[in-house]
Write an enzyme that holds these catalytic residues in place. Sequence first.
Site, PDB file in Angstrom:
ATOM      1  N   LEU A  15      38.250 -14.494  72.160  1.00 55.05           N
ATOM      2  CA  LEU A  15      37.073 -15.002  71.456  1.00 55.05           C
ATOM      3  C   LEU A  15      35.899 -14.800  72.385  1.00 55.05           C
ATOM      4  O   LEU A  15      35.909 -15.275  73.454  1.00 55.05           O
ATOM      5  CB  LEU A  15      37.333 -16.451  71.171  1.00 55.05           C
ATOM      6  CG  LEU A  15      36.364 -17.528  71.169  1.00 55.05           C
ATOM      7  CD1 LEU A  15      34.975 -17.380  71.158  1.00 55.05           C
ATOM      8  CD2 LEU A  15      36.884 -18.534  70.286  1.00 55.05           C
ATOM      9  N   SER A  16      34.892 -14.077  72.043  1.00 49.52           N
ATOM     10  CA  SER A  16      33.916 -13.795  73.038  1.00 49.52           C
ATOM     11  C   SER A  16      32.556 -14.332  72.741  1.00 49.52           C
ATOM     12  O   SER A  16      32.223 -14.579  71.644  1.00 49.52           O
ATOM     13  CB  SER A  16      33.842 -12.364  73.310  1.00 49.52           C
ATOM     14  OG  SER A  16      33.510 -11.404  72.740  1.00 49.52           O
ATOM     15  N   ALA A  26      32.775 -14.351  75.597  1.00 48.58           N
ATOM     16  CA  ALA A  26      33.217 -13.556  74.464  1.00 48.58           C
ATOM     17  C   ALA A  26      33.940 -14.366  73.407  1.00 48.58           C
ATOM     18  O   ALA A  26      34.587 -15.334  73.716  1.00 48.58           O
ATOM     19  CB  ALA A  26      34.145 -12.463  74.981  1.00 48.58           C
ATOM     20  N   CYS A  27      33.847 -13.942  72.112  1.00 48.84           N
ATOM     21  CA  CYS A  27      34.573 -14.572  71.007  1.00 48.84           C
ATOM     22  C   CYS A  27      34.918 -13.541  69.947  1.00 48.84           C
ATOM     23  O   CYS A  27      34.098 -12.693  69.665  1.00 48.84           O
ATOM     24  CB  CYS A  27      33.768 -15.648  70.310  1.00 48.84           C
ATOM     25  SG  CYS A  27      32.441 -16.371  71.188  1.00 48.84           S
ATOM     26  N   SER A  28      36.076 -13.653  69.339  1.00 50.31           N
ATOM     27  CA  SER A  28      36.432 -12.785  68.221  1.00 50.31           C
ATOM     28  C   SER A  28      37.233 -13.557  67.195  1.00 50.31           C
ATOM     29  O   SER A  28      38.073 -14.379  67.538  1.00 50.31           O
ATOM     30  CB  SER A  28      37.260 -11.581  68.701  1.00 50.31           C
ATOM     31  OG  SER A  28      36.571 -10.841  69.677  1.00 50.31           O
TER      32      SER A  28
END
Length: 339
Positions: A15-16, A26-28
């Site tokens: 996760l950015s 960072a996350c995703s």
Amino acid sequence: MFKSKNIAFALVASLSIGLLNNQAIACSRVLFNSTGNVVVGRTMDLYMPDHAKLMIYPRGVARNGGVPNSAKWNAKYGSVAVNSLDVGSSDGINEKGLVANLLYLHESQYEKRDTRPGVSNAVIVQYLLDNAATVNEALAEIKKIQIVSIKASGREWPLHVSLSDEVGDSAVIEFIDGKMVIHHGPETAVMTNEPPLDWQLNNLKNYKYFGGKESLPGDIDPASRFVRASAFLKTSPVPKSTQEALAQVFSITKTVSVPLGAHNTSTAIESEDTWPTLWTTLADSKNRIYYFNASDSPNMVWVDLKKVDFSKGASIKSLSGEDSTISGDVTSKFQTLKK
């Protein structure tokens, strides 16, 4: 171990969070919606420990938005969430299958404060989990209040929110140039960080599978992670089971992870620091199972929401996400939160 009894694996994904005082975080988030399976994979990378705690919240919990002229409410739905930095829920799922994820967006500029009841951006995920069963309901709820930025751990956190529900509906809520921008539809299946979603979707057209000729980028820049996750999501085979759907989400999110101790290879970020993935979650909206893996532990844990007592008056319970000795189904291992 995606489901319950006897399959073991470790989830690591990223996760950015964008640029933070010239530091990259960072996350995703990836939503997989296919053949009746709705699974959200999300990861947390951060430059400091967030001391994650898994929380069980029953119906009826009285809350407020944590800002002046605050909204006040009692939770309509029970939920399981991850508490970060002891200020609020950064991720979670409720008993109706609604999933909410809070990610960093450096460009966020919130609305000028007005007379609407306020909810802090650290509490907005829990507000939505408490009050909505579907994405449509969540979008209606968010128009009743005003999201207000607050400080946590000595600084403000510009954030955006992704939502999904049991039927795979999806939305992203951002604040751009002082206005709330809502994206609602299948184009919101992937979310990373800056730039905002409109830019990310336009940039995607430069790459293979989306009309362009560019090959997939390999660095940890938010735009690169967005392209990789989108491409792998688009080309993934149709799963034959929930377990395969969970495995595919894991595989996709792993491609945008930041390993512990890795060096930052992104040319877009001038920083010698690299912020590792702290933890990863998978939310199975159909089967109401919520998975959690701390990156410094080989163990996957999960909560089966169907086994949780969410009745009004039940106890708020917690479980440390930093306990590397726990594994498997931990639904019965939560401890009542001391008042």
